[in-house]
Scaffold this active site. Structure first.
Site, PDB file in Angstrom:
ATOM      1  N   GLY A 108       0.703  -1.195  -0.092  1.00 14.28           N
ATOM      2  CA  GLY A 108      -0.023   0.109  -0.095  1.00 14.28           C
ATOM      3  C   GLY A 108       0.870   1.230   0.062  1.00 14.28           C
ATOM      4  CB  ALA A 143       2.808   2.444   4.681  1.00 13.77           C
ATOM      5  N   GLY A 144       3.860   0.359   2.313  1.00 11.21           N
ATOM      6  CA  GLY A 144       4.717  -0.604   2.108  1.00 11.21           C
ATOM      7  C   GLY A 144       5.499  -0.197   0.585  1.00 11.21           C
ATOM      8  CG  HIS A 148     -15.793   7.816   7.201  1.00  4.80           C
ATOM      9  ND1 HIS A 148     -16.841   8.664   6.665  1.00  4.80           N
ATOM     10  CD2 HIS A 148     -14.685   8.401   6.602  1.00  4.80           C
ATOM     11  CE1 HIS A 148     -16.200   9.659   5.741  1.00  4.80           C
ATOM     12  NE2 HIS A 148     -14.965   9.539   5.840  1.00  4.80           N
ATOM     13  NE  ARG A 175     -12.633  11.052   8.225  1.00  3.49           N
ATOM     14  CZ  ARG A 175     -12.106  10.647   7.409  1.00  3.49           C
ATOM     15  NH1 ARG A 175     -11.294   9.300   7.659  1.00  3.49           N
ATOM     16  NH2 ARG A 175     -11.701  10.997   6.100  1.00  3.49           N
ATOM     17  CG  HIS A 188     -13.124   5.215   6.976  1.00  2.00           C
ATOM     18  ND1 HIS A 188     -13.130   4.323   5.765  1.00  2.00           N
ATOM     19  CD2 HIS A 188     -12.166   6.000   7.151  1.00  2.00           C
ATOM     20  CE1 HIS A 188     -12.307   5.101   5.052  1.00  2.00           C
ATOM     21  NE2 HIS A 188     -11.677   6.386   5.954  1.00  2.00           N
ATOM     22  CD  GLU A 192      -5.988   1.814   8.491  1.00  5.85           C
ATOM     23  OE1 GLU A 192      -5.870   2.176   7.128  1.00  5.85           O
ATOM     24  OE2 GLU A 192      -7.099   1.369   9.030  1.00  5.85           O
ATOM     25  NE  ARG A 217      -7.284   7.702   9.092  1.00  3.96           N
ATOM     26  CZ  ARG A 217      -8.096   8.340   7.950  1.00  3.96           C
ATOM     27  NH1 ARG A 217      -7.521   9.466   7.340  1.00  3.96           N
ATOM     28  NH2 ARG A 217      -8.729   7.620   7.444  1.00  3.96           N
ATOM     29  CG  LEU A 265      -4.569   8.888   1.691  1.00  3.90           C
ATOM     30  CD1 LEU A 265      -5.107   9.529   0.342  1.00  3.90           C
ATOM     31  CD2 LEU A 265      -4.352   7.382   1.407  1.00  3.90           C
TER      32      LEU A 265
HETATM   33  C1  LIG Z   1     -12.647   3.519   1.545  1.00  7.13           C
HETATM   34  C2  LIG Z   1     -11.364   4.193   2.056  1.00  7.13           C
HETATM   35  C3  LIG Z   1     -11.392   5.659   1.780  1.00  7.13           C
HETATM   36  C4  LIG Z   1     -10.015   6.303   2.528  1.00  7.13           C
HETATM   37  N1  LIG Z   1      -9.988   7.605   1.903  1.00  7.13           N
HETATM   38  C5  LIG Z   1      -9.000   8.204   2.480  1.00  7.13           C
HETATM   39  C6  LIG Z   1      -8.584   9.607   2.147  1.00  7.13           C
HETATM   40  O1  LIG Z   1      -9.320  10.254   1.217  1.00  7.13           O
HETATM   41  N2  LIG Z   1      -7.327  10.445   2.807  1.00  7.13           N
HETATM   42  C7  LIG Z   1      -6.844   9.397   3.947  1.00  7.13           C
HETATM   43  O2  LIG Z   1      -5.737  10.211   4.255  1.00  7.13           O
HETATM   44  N3  LIG Z   1      -7.002   8.223   4.108  1.00  7.13           N
HETATM   45  C8  LIG Z   1      -8.084   7.575   3.745  1.00  7.13           C
HETATM   46  N4  LIG Z   1      -8.283   6.250   3.966  1.00  7.13           N
HETATM   47  C9  LIG Z   1      -7.489   5.681   4.789  1.00  7.13           C
HETATM   48  C10 LIG Z   1      -6.253   5.232   4.066  1.00  7.13           C
HETATM   49  O3  LIG Z   1      -6.556   4.798   2.721  1.00  7.13           O
HETATM   50  C11 LIG Z   1      -5.517   4.126   4.691  1.00  7.13           C
HETATM   51  O4  LIG Z   1      -5.205   4.012   5.973  1.00  7.13           O
HETATM   52  C12 LIG Z   1      -4.240   3.843   3.956  1.00  7.13           C
HETATM   53  O5  LIG Z   1      -4.349   3.819   2.546  1.00  7.13           O
HETATM   54  C13 LIG Z   1      -3.566   2.243   4.436  1.00  7.13           C
HETATM   55  O6  LIG Z   1      -2.100   2.376   3.739  1.00  7.13           O
HETATM   56  P1  LIG Z   1      -1.351   1.258   4.236  1.00  7.13           P
HETATM   57  O7  LIG Z   1      -0.253   1.275   3.089  1.00  7.13           O
HETATM   58  O8  LIG Z   1      -0.978   1.372   5.868  1.00  7.13           O
HETATM   59  O9  LIG Z   1      -2.128  -0.158   4.319  1.00  7.13           O
HETATM   60  P2  LIG Z   1      -3.080  -0.906   2.808  1.00  7.13           P
HETATM   61  O10 LIG Z   1      -3.150   0.137   1.756  1.00  7.13           O
HETATM   62  O11 LIG Z   1      -4.225  -1.481   3.152  1.00  7.13           O
HETATM   63  O12 LIG Z   1      -1.947  -1.737   2.120  1.00  7.13           O
HETATM   64  C14 LIG Z   1      -1.776  -3.212   3.149  1.00  7.13           C
HETATM   65  C15 LIG Z   1      -1.028  -3.960   2.378  1.00  7.13           C
HETATM   66  O13 LIG Z   1      -0.556  -4.953   3.000  1.00  7.13           O
HETATM   67  C16 LIG Z   1      -0.707  -6.185   2.243  1.00  7.13           C
HETATM   68  N5  LIG Z   1      -1.123  -7.358   3.271  1.00  7.13           N
HETATM   69  C17 LIG Z   1      -1.864  -7.301   4.360  1.00  7.13           C
HETATM   70  N6  LIG Z   1      -1.792  -8.609   5.016  1.00  7.13           N
HETATM   71  C18 LIG Z   1      -1.122  -9.259   4.374  1.00  7.13           C
HETATM   72  C19 LIG Z   1      -0.580 -10.465   4.845  1.00  7.13           C
HETATM   73  N7  LIG Z   1      -0.732 -11.056   6.040  1.00  7.13           N
HETATM   74  N8  LIG Z   1       0.442 -11.087   3.959  1.00  7.13           N
HETATM   75  C20 LIG Z   1       1.046 -10.141   2.794  1.00  7.13           C
HETATM   76  N9  LIG Z   1       0.543  -8.940   2.747  1.00  7.13           N
HETATM   77  C21 LIG Z   1      -0.474  -8.459   3.582  1.00  7.13           C
HETATM   78  C22 LIG Z   1      -1.877  -6.026   1.434  1.00  7.13           C
HETATM   79  O14 LIG Z   1      -1.747  -6.988   0.273  1.00  7.13           O
HETATM   80  C23 LIG Z   1      -1.324  -4.508   0.887  1.00  7.13           C
HETATM   81  O15 LIG Z   1      -0.626  -4.641   0.132  1.00  7.13           O
HETATM   82  C24 LIG Z   1      -9.350   5.656   3.565  1.00  7.13           C
HETATM   83  C25 LIG Z   1      -9.581   4.383   3.512  1.00  7.13           C
HETATM   84  C26 LIG Z   1     -10.576   3.638   2.789  1.00  7.13           C
HETATM   85  C27 LIG Z   1     -10.769   2.077   3.440  1.00  7.13           C
END
Ligand SMILES: Cc1cc2nc3c(=O)[nH]c(=O)nc-3n(C[C@H](O)[C@H](O)[C@H](O)COP(=O)(O)OP(=O)(O)OC[C@H]3O[C@@H](n4cnc5c(N)ncnc54)[C@H](O)[C@@H]3O)c2cc1C
Ligand code: SF4
Ligand code: FES
Lengths: 258, 646
Positions: free
Chosen positions: B43, B45-46, B267, B338, B409, B433, B443, B449
């Site tokens: 995602g 972060a990753g 949310h 929120r 959310h 996250e 938050r 993001l």
């Molecule tokens: C519908 C929606 C709308 C949003 N809108 C906003 C916004 O407008 N602004 C904002 O700031 N935030 C928003 N957020 C929050 C934000 O999008 C997320 O908090 C953020 O993108 C999380 O990013 P991340 O990289 O931490 O995790 P993610 O993007 O969830 O990525 C997780 C990654 O980990 C991998 N993974 C998970 N478990 C495993 C496992 N066991 N083994 C291997 N791989 C695994 C997945 O494959 C994925 O690649 C929104 C969230 C949602 C759900």
């Protein structure tokens, strides 16, 4: 509503597949297509049968994972939606629905409705980026970009990489997908710098991955859930030609795009 | 109880990060090439971390459970990303973004981290523009901004309603470039099942190849978890179907403390639940609150008639509408944070003013904005969201107000990390996250993001070097060490155990039941009796699951039911910890609302005397209660106040 489903079942990449017919009853018209599939799978599990495997994740039309070929259309009969956004109100009680995986040589079936789309990642790896490292970047507003170009770039960037365009194309061409990425960058000053190398590398990779040529039938645009315009293909062709004609380095660096 | 060292640098707040960077240990280029890093998650972060670390010269292995890194759930973020650019000249600054975030989080976040976040926010926007992210622009060619909740300035950058998609594709393209260069090895369709700890340090992971079913051992000098949030504990949430807690939960069981597990964000603007076949909930971006006004009927009989289909919302006269957010919070109006907006919606619906078939919905109305700005402007701002709404609900939001209701959310809780983003297991980092992060008890919109990309692009690439600098003499790890073999055996054993149950109930049926327990007792309103009940019920459900779940097929094939079962088994443990944490926290703060602790006006009532700390839970074994560690939160630079949005 009650429905008859004819679903492609295939145990794994090497086995031969076949259609199997199922019956699902009492489906709510406001449920989504994948929720209908959930109902089927729950019933299969209870009966001790193997549920139908399919790709899906976000279920809101943005991740590009879902990929079912429904009644002869990638993502089904509704316009501009992904499979996960297709709702059962688009079908009638008593309908028979035929569900297949994407069929294209570069997307081999892994199981049932799941195909391998790594070839798309390879196309991006070949050149679908702007070569900047993290850090040391000038201010975001240092280079103004005309709003029309930013908007057009965004139109192209909306591609979700689902592969419906390939599945829709009789040549299994990836032109719409690749051209969307090429256009997104070609329209931005930041992207112009490597425009020539990018388009050549991506086209070469498409060929290498076994995607076919574009013969301008337009099926890709008609079936694309994000309404990516076929004009991107024209832009990519122009980019490709001028890349061939000019030396590998592009001279033009204006914000105008072509 | 262990001593928690948050490693906050000394010195004045605005200086801390600069000083840290100036003095931290780095790894020289030749040594970087010899060091391997595992990054789980692609995602924001990753992907940003994997790309940036690879650019620096480290050898990176990157994993995701989807078929492509581009499909991580960050892709679904709609509304935007914050930064303190002050392009609008409306008084924004790094300090103000820092302050809004601390206040928005109801004074339960760490000052030093939040300030660093605000500091690097501007570089994120620069980075993304350079990558070709097509942010929205004004006619003059400069970047446009919108407003989000909890702020009085416009600091949110956006790309239509697809900001997450565009930012993620930017990070994915940077990642793809490093894959091509051979610096990142990608493992898509691989699910992490456990962390391997060798002599007290994280040295690798156990993964399942989701295509072949093979269980694999992967080793590295450090492990980074970027696996997203755990909102799917509730079954229904805005998360993706596959979003899971497995990686962080297994890390927790191997020694990483879990921070503030009960802090969940509900949310306010999601499409209401409409049937028990429903598999997930869809968010309608908070950005809609820029132009939409939230209301319910003033008269109960109007609400009732609407519920029975005898009256349409458009037939309710202006004076019979209760714009309850504008009424209760005149200063912030529809743009309150929120948690406040969600509770206010619940309050109106519980009081009998809700609309929709179920009475669990309120209106989000665009008619004023459409009259003021024209349909075209609204369409250009939110077209894709309106279209999504219409596809799902079958109603045209340009003509009739949207119906919305709060939904799970985001999870502010996650693995506890220090200033360097390292968990309590040396060599194990958590970003995005997945960590307990910078958002305290609530938050603000457009800040996840920002945090994900801050962690991945600009923070971890520095802080991980401080850890790795004393690892340069450690040779490449063999995944054949006994610890790897043992952990693999445990993972395989667990899958086999699941498959052998051969019970009568499906995985989803258990997940739904867990979701209901969580929503009713550990959701928007929590109280002692409910939480105690939840703890008992979850334990019972867990027992039933391990006796009666039915999983078809084998371990040696694509088996989505088996994947789900493993995830639900972990949720069944994490859910209990969330309830315990909520029970322990005898106060209301941010998204954590304990009904016993509220002001006479129904606002959250904090108890700073006793609870101004981050809870860091320690796993103590299967049949023993987790132990609570406290990280005291010292507010040196801001004055801790009651939040006021009136
Ligand atoms: C519908 C929606 C709308 C949003 N809108 C906003 C916004 O407008 N602004 C904002 O700031 N935030 C928003 N957020 C929050 C934000 O999008 C997320 O908090 C953020 O993108 C999380 O990013 P991340 O990289 O931490 O995790 P993610 O993007 O969830 O990525 C997780 C990654 O980990 C991998 N993974 C998970 N478990 C495993 C496992 N066991 N083994 C291997 N791989 C695994 C997945 O494959 C994925 O690649 C929104 C969230 C949602 C759900
Ligand atoms: S161009 Fe359209 S059909 Fe093709 S991958 Fe992109 S979104 Fe899917
Ligand atoms: S499941 Fe994500 S686009 Fe359909």
């Amino acid at each position: 509503m009650n429905l008859t489903l004819k679903i492609w079942r295939q145990k794994n990449a090497t086995s031969k597949g076949r259609f199997v017919t199922y019956q699902v009853n009492d489906i709510s018209t406001s449920s989504s297509f994948l929720e209908m599939m959930d109902v089927l799978n729950e019933s299969l599990v209870i009966k001790g049968e193997d549920p139908v495997a399919f790709d899906h994740d976000c279920r809101e039309g943005i991740c590009g994972a879902c990929s079912m070929y429904i009644n002869g259309h990638p993502h089904g009969p509704d316009k501009a939606v992904t499979t996960c956004q297709l709702h059962m109100r688009k079908f009638k009680d008593g309908d028979t629905i035929v569900i297949e995986p994407w069929r294209a040589r570069p997307f081999p079936v892994l199981k049932d409705l799941i195909v391998d789309r790594t070839a798309f990642d390879k196309i991006i790896q070949a050149g679908g980026y702007i070569s900047v490292n993290t850090g040391g970047i000038p201010d975001a507003n240092a280079i103004p970009i005309p709003k029309v170009n930013a908007d057009l770039s965004m139109d192209a960037a909306a591609c979700i990489g689902c592969g419906a365009c390939v599945a829709a194309c009789k040549n299994a061409s990836a032109m719409l997908f690749a051209s969307a990425k090429v256009s997104q960058f070609a329209l931005l000053p930041q992207g112009r710098i490597e425009a020539s190398e990018r388009v050549q590398a991506m086209v070469a990779e498409m060929d290498k991955q076994g995607f076919g040529n574009c013969t301008n039938t337009g099926a890709c645009e008609a079936e694309c859930p994000k309404e990516i315009s076929i004009s991107n293909i024209a832009r990519m062709n122009r980019e490709f030609l001028s890349a061939k004609v000019c030396a590998p380095k592009v001279k033009e660096q204006s914000g105008g795009g072509i | 109880m262990a001593e928690l060292n948050s490693k906050i640098p000394k010195g004045p707040l605005p200086q801390k990060w600069t000083d840290y960077k100036a003095h931290t240990n780095l790894v020289n280029p030749a040594n970087k090439r010899r060091l391997e890093i595992i990054v789980v998650g692609t995602g924001l972060a990753g992907a940003s971390a994997a790309a940036s670390l690879a650019e620096l010269g480290f050898k990176v292995k990157n994993y995701c459970y989807q078929d492509s890194p581009r499909r991580a759930h960050s892709i679904a973020a709609q509304g935007g990303i914050n930064a303190a650019k002050n392009y609008q000249n409306d008084g924004d600054s790094v300090y103000r973004l820092f302050y809004d975030t601390i206040k928005g989080g109801d004074y339960r976040a760490r000052e030093a981290n939040v300030h660093r976040l605000a500091e690097v926010s501007n570089s994120i926007i620069d980075q993304c523009v350079a990558q070709g992210v097509p942010f929205a622009r004004e006619y003059g060619g400069l970047l446009d901004n919108r407003s989000f909740g909890g702020a009085q300035v416009s600091r949110t950058f956006y790309a239509r309603g697809q900001t997450g998609q565009q930012l993620l594709l930017g990070a994915y393209s940077a990642l793809s470039r490093q894959v091509k260069k051979g610096n990142v090895e990608l493992f898509a369709r691989h699910e992490m099942l456990d962390v391997v700890v060798v002599e007290g340090r994280a040295r690798g992971i156990i993964v399942r190849n989701l295509v072949t079913g093979a269980i694999e051992r992967h080793a590295a000098h450090a492990v980074v978890l970027a696996t997203g949030g755990y909102g799917n504990v509730f079954f229904l949430s805005t998360n993706a179907m596959g979003s899971n807690a497995t990686a962080i939960w297994k890390a927790h069981k191997r020694g990483a403390y879990f921070g503030n597990p009960c802090f969940t964000q509900i949310h306010p603007t999601c499409i209401p639940v409409h049937g028990d076949f429903q598999s997930k909930l869809t968010l309608m971006s908070e950005s809609l609150r820029n132009d939409g006004r939230i209301w319910v009927p003033k008269k109960k009989e109007d609400a009732e008639n609407i519920r029975h289909g005898k009256l349409l919302p458009t037939q309710i006269a202006e004076e019979d509408r209760d714009y309850y957010l504008e009424r209760r919070y005149p200063a912030f109006g529809n743009l309150v944070p929120r948690d406040v907006a969600s509770r206010a919606a619940k309050e109106r619906c519980d009081a009998g003013f809700g609309v929709g078939e179920t009475g669990l919905a309120v209106y989000l109305d665009f008619s004023d904005s459409i009259n003021r700005l024209g349909k075209g402007v609204i369409e250009s701002r939110y077209g894709n969201l309106f279209q999504m709404y219409e596809k799902i609900v079958d109603e045209n939001p340009y003509k009739t107000p949207m119906m919305i209701y709060p939904a799970v959310h985001y999870t502010m809780g996650g693995l506890w990390v220090d200033y360097e983003l390292m968990t309590t297991v040396p060599g194990l980092f958590a970003i995005g996250e997945a960590n307990f992060s910078d958002h305290g008890a609530n938050r603000l919109g457009a800040s996840a993001l920002m945090q994900g990309l801050a962690d991945g692009y600009f923070v971890l690439p520095y802080t991980i070097q401080n850890y790795l600098s004393d690892q340069i003499r450690v040779p490449k790890f063999s995944p054949d060490l006994p610890e790897f073999i043992q952990t693999e055996k445990e993972a395989t054993g667990r899958l086999q155990r699941l498959l052998n149950i051969k019970g009568n109930q499906t995985v989803d049926s258990f997940h739904k039941r867990l979701g209901l327990i969580m929503w009713d007792n550990v959701g928007m309103g929590r109280n002692e009796a409910g939480l105690k009940k939840a703890i008992v019920e979850i334990a019972k459900l867990r027992e039933e699951f391990w006796k009666d779940v039915k999983i078809p097929g084998t371990n040696n094939e694509i088996n989505p039911e088996l994947e789900k079962a493993g995830r639900v088994a972990d949720f069944l443990e994490l859910g209990e910890l969330m309830a315990r944490d909520a029970l322990n926290r005898n106060e209301s703060c941010g998204g954590h609302f304990r009904e016993e602790y509220q002001t006479p006006e129904g606002e959250a009532l904090r108890n700073d005397e006793e609870f101004k700390y981050a809870a860091a839970w320690e796993y103590t074994g299967e049949n023993s209660e987790p132990e609570l560690n406290r990280e005291a939160l010292d507010y040196e630079f801001v004055e801790v106040k009651q939040r006021n949005y009136k």
